[in-house]
Design a protein around this motif. Structure first.
Motif, mmCIF file in Angstrom:
data_model
loop_
_atom_site.group_PDB
_atom_site.id
_atom_site.type_symbol
_atom_site.label_atom_id
_atom_site.label_comp_id
_atom_site.label_asym_id
_atom_site.label_seq_id
_atom_site.Cartn_x
_atom_site.Cartn_y
_atom_site.Cartn_z
ATOM 1 N N UNK A 1 19.426 -1.537 -17.146
ATOM 2 C CA UNK A 1 18.795 -0.538 -18.021
ATOM 3 C C UNK A 1 17.279 -0.707 -18.033
ATOM 4 N N UNK A 2 16.839 -1.954 -18.023
ATOM 5 C CA UNK A 2 15.398 -2.218 -17.971
ATOM 6 C C UNK A 2 14.808 -1.653 -16.682
ATOM 7 N N UNK A 3 15.474 -1.883 -15.567
ATOM 8 C CA UNK A 3 14.989 -1.367 -14.283
ATOM 9 C C UNK A 3 14.942 0.152 -14.279
ATOM 10 N N UNK B 1 6.833 -3.271 -18.929
ATOM 11 C CA UNK B 1 8.119 -2.982 -19.570
ATOM 12 C C UNK B 1 9.240 -3.830 -18.983
ATOM 13 N N UNK B 2 9.214 -4.051 -17.687
ATOM 14 C CA UNK B 2 10.242 -4.875 -17.060
ATOM 15 C C UNK B 2 10.378 -6.211 -17.775
ATOM 16 N N UNK B 3 9.247 -6.818 -18.075
ATOM 17 C CA UNK B 3 9.280 -8.155 -18.655
ATOM 18 C C UNK B 3 9.478 -8.122 -20.165
ATOM 19 N N UNK B 4 8.802 -7.242 -20.834
ATOM 20 C CA UNK B 4 8.935 -7.198 -22.298
ATOM 21 C C UNK B 4 10.370 -6.904 -22.719
ATOM 22 N N UNK C 1 0.794 -1.229 0.000
ATOM 23 C CA UNK C 1 0.000 0.000 0.000
ATOM 24 C C UNK C 1 0.833 1.288 0.000
ATOM 25 N N UNK C 2 2.134 1.203 -0.288
ATOM 26 C CA UNK C 2 3.001 2.383 -0.246
ATOM 27 C C UNK C 2 3.564 2.638 -1.636
ATOM 28 N N UNK C 3 3.046 3.648 -2.335
ATOM 29 C CA UNK C 3 3.456 3.863 -3.714
ATOM 30 C C UNK C 3 4.915 4.278 -3.846
ATOM 31 N N UNK C 4 5.527 4.730 -2.757
ATOM 32 C CA UNK C 4 6.945 5.116 -2.818
ATOM 33 C C UNK C 4 7.869 3.904 -2.778
ATOM 34 N N UNK C 5 7.312 2.714 -2.495
ATOM 35 C CA UNK C 5 8.116 1.492 -2.443
ATOM 36 C C UNK C 5 7.744 0.563 -3.599
ATOM 37 N N UNK C 6 7.821 1.071 -4.803
ATOM 38 C CA UNK C 6 7.429 0.282 -5.965
ATOM 39 C C UNK C 6 8.357 -0.909 -6.173
ATOM 40 N N UNK C 7 9.660 -0.768 -5.919
ATOM 41 C CA UNK C 7 10.571 -1.912 -5.929
ATOM 42 C C UNK C 7 11.149 -2.310 -7.263
ATOM 43 N N UNK C 8 10.866 -1.584 -8.340
ATOM 44 C CA UNK C 8 11.349 -1.980 -9.664
ATOM 45 C C UNK C 8 12.872 -1.987 -9.774
ATOM 46 N N UNK C 9 13.551 -1.140 -8.993
ATOM 47 C CA UNK C 9 14.995 -0.982 -9.135
ATOM 48 C C UNK C 9 15.778 -1.717 -8.049
ATOM 49 N N UNK D 1 13.124 -7.166 -20.891
ATOM 50 C CA UNK D 1 14.036 -8.207 -20.417
ATOM 51 C C UNK D 1 13.991 -9.421 -21.336
ATOM 52 N N UNK D 2 12.799 -9.779 -21.773
ATOM 53 C CA UNK D 2 12.648 -10.955 -22.639
ATOM 54 C C UNK D 2 13.365 -10.747 -23.972
ATOM 55 N N UNK D 3 13.194 -9.596 -24.568
ATOM 56 C CA UNK D 3 13.799 -9.350 -25.880
ATOM 57 C C UNK D 3 15.294 -9.101 -25.800
ATOM 58 N N UNK D 4 15.811 -8.743 -24.625
ATOM 59 C CA UNK D 4 17.244 -8.644 -24.440
ATOM 60 C C UNK D 4 17.911 -7.457 -25.083
ATOM 61 N N UNK D 5 17.154 -6.449 -25.498
ATOM 62 C CA UNK D 5 17.756 -5.275 -26.125
ATOM 63 C C UNK D 5 18.437 -4.379 -25.097
ATOM 64 N N UNK D 6 18.042 -4.496 -23.832
ATOM 65 C CA UNK D 6 18.621 -3.710 -22.749
ATOM 66 C C UNK D 6 19.142 -4.658 -21.677
ATOM 67 N N UNK D 7 20.143 -4.196 -20.933
ATOM 68 C CA UNK D 7 20.576 -4.966 -19.771
ATOM 69 C C UNK D 7 19.509 -4.899 -18.683
ATOM 70 N N UNK D 8 19.599 -5.788 -17.715
ATOM 71 C CA UNK D 8 18.617 -5.773 -16.629
ATOM 72 C C UNK D 8 18.642 -4.434 -15.899
#
Length: 447
Positions: free
Chosen positions: A425-427, A411-414, A242-250, A416-423
């Motif tokens: 960079x994706x994050x 975007x994280x998954x798309x 419930x805390x939008x500041x802790x999205x965790x993507x990175x 990462x799957x295609x491999x055009x960016x490093x992990x």
């Protein structure tokens, strides 16, 4: 469908299959005298006014026997007609008018039709939209007596998805989550338990020249893939969801999950654009691949196409059991409704009778704690397979900021799957997308 299904089981759902007799009893049920009324009415408290035989006392409400037309919005005609017929067996004095409005369309339509007096008395939508429904002033809180009844009868975490600021605002009537589907004729009678097992199988099964692959699922959509992040230890919106500041993507935990996800390209070496939701499901239900990840909505078509279907929990990765999203479909009373029978109708959706109609006509799982009285449900071999994953689910976030989550999560998954960016960079890209959405919405991004 991909984000509202949802596909559906919460942390204690599987217990419903194992302990179907554990439901608490409802309050003493004594109908107020009225023609042909059912036993869902209750005796009013001593301090309640006596309004005579023209009213039915129903969990804190006085419902007029001479009822106005009740307008309900929901999809699926066969389900709606059966539900109304079941409701009228209990309450024959209420004329229910059904209008076909999809779950994902109902809130947008209510924004215009509600204030104009053209809206429904009750309408359904996915639980992750409830914060918006409350903020937009579209729904009414549930009377306390009815809320107490649902607290006794329904799964605790399902009630949690419709509770805001201490009040329940809707009836959570249907639950779903994804799981692993397998074709017994192509895989075997016992489903896989580890991703390592699937990767080993793919080494001998895959034939890229003929486009034969061990598995395919929608790798573009966060709903179907968030379990990789949870396996890595990531928590979306923090420990309480419930805390939008802790999205965790990175976070390092997200990076770990994405690294596992990238390894799965060995299962079906195809670009993300070629394995979207519809494509992956079609390949499975037509018998072209042994394995997929999907939800209960795919059971019917798979069986209709002759798939020898098995369903089980999402396999472990390096011994870790992933947690997937779960979704709850809810039914609410419109703010603009003046018909108190609307509460009786949404209560019917979560009753045993409503749950039986839901299973018979939609093959979907109720949120009731006790399913023992619902014919066929506890013995269903396919929904019981869905339920194996259900203890390993978390509800889709329902805070208002969830609207800013989906695009960067995809975007994280798309990417990462295609491999055009490093992990890394994706994050970074996903975090920038998320922050930009927050800025546009006027949210604080000082985190």
């Amino acid at each position: 469908m991909k984000k509202c299904m949802l596909i559906v089981g919460l942390l204690v759902l599987a217990l419903a299959f194992a302990a179907c007799s554990g439901n608490e009893s409802a309050p003493a049920q004594t109908p107020t005298p009225a023609p042909q009324q059912d036993q869902a009415t209750t005796t009013p408290d001593a301090d309640e006014p006596d309004l005579g035989d023209d009213y039915i006392y129903f969990y804190g409400l006085h419902l007029p026997v001479d009822a106005d037309d009740l307008i309900v919005w929901m999809p699926y005609e066969d389900f709606a007609m059966a539900l109304i017929e079941s409701f009228n067996e209990r309450f024959p004095n209420v004329n229910v008018i059904w209008e076909e409005v999809g779950h994902s369309d109902s809130r947008d339509r209510m924004i215009l039709d509600g204030p104009a007096g053209l809206g429904a008395d009750t309408f359904n939508f996915p639980h992750d939209q409830i914060a918006f429904a409350i903020l937009d002033g579209q729904i009414q809180p549930v009377p306390e007596a009815l809320e107490a009844k649902w607290q006794r009868e329904l799964i605790e975490t399902a009630i949690g998805t419709v509770t805001h600021n201490g009040a329940v605002h809707a009836a959570p009537f249907q639950i779903e989550n994804i799981a692993l589907f397998y074709n017994r004729d192509l895989w075997g009678d016992v489903g896989p338990t580890t991703w390592e097992e699937i990767l080993e199988f793919a080494e001998t099964y895959n034939d890229p020249a003929n486009h034969d692959w061990a598995m395919a699922w929608d790798v573009n959509t966060g709903f179907f893939n968030v379990f990789w992040l949870t396996a890595g230890g990531m928590q979306l919106f923090g420990p309480n969801n419930d805390d939008y500041t802790q999205i965790g993507f990175d976070t390092p935990e997200a990076a770990r999950g994405l690294a596992w996800f990238q390894q799965m390209r060995a299962l079906f070496d195809m670009p993300s654009a070629d394995v979207e939701f519809a494509t992956a499901e079609e390949r499975f239900r037509t018998g072209q691949i042994p394995l997929t990840i999907t939800g209960p909505w795919a059971i019917h078509d798979s069986l209709e196409n002759g798939v020898n279907l098995g369903i089980t929990s999402i396999p472990t990765i390096e011994g870790i059991q992933p947690y997937a999203f779960s979704g709850v479909m809810v039914s609410a009373v419109s703010t603009w409704s003046t018909n108190p029978w609307a509460y009786a109708f949404v209560d019917h959706l979560v009753s045993e009778a409503g749950a039986a109609v839901l299973y018979e006509h939609r093959n979907m799982m109720t949120t009731r704690r006790d399913i023992s009285a619902i014919p066929g449900l506890s013995d269903d071999p396919y929904l019981s397979g869905i339920a194996r994953q259900s203890p390993f689910t978390v509800p889709m976030p329902s805070i208002a900021e969830v609207q800013f989550m989906w695009a960067p999560l995809d975007e994280l998954f798309r990417f990462s799957w295609d491999g055009d960016l490093s992990i890394e960079e994706v994050q970074e890209h996903a975090m920038n997308t998320y922050r930009n959405s927050l800025i546009i919405a006027g949210r604080d991004i000082d985190f």
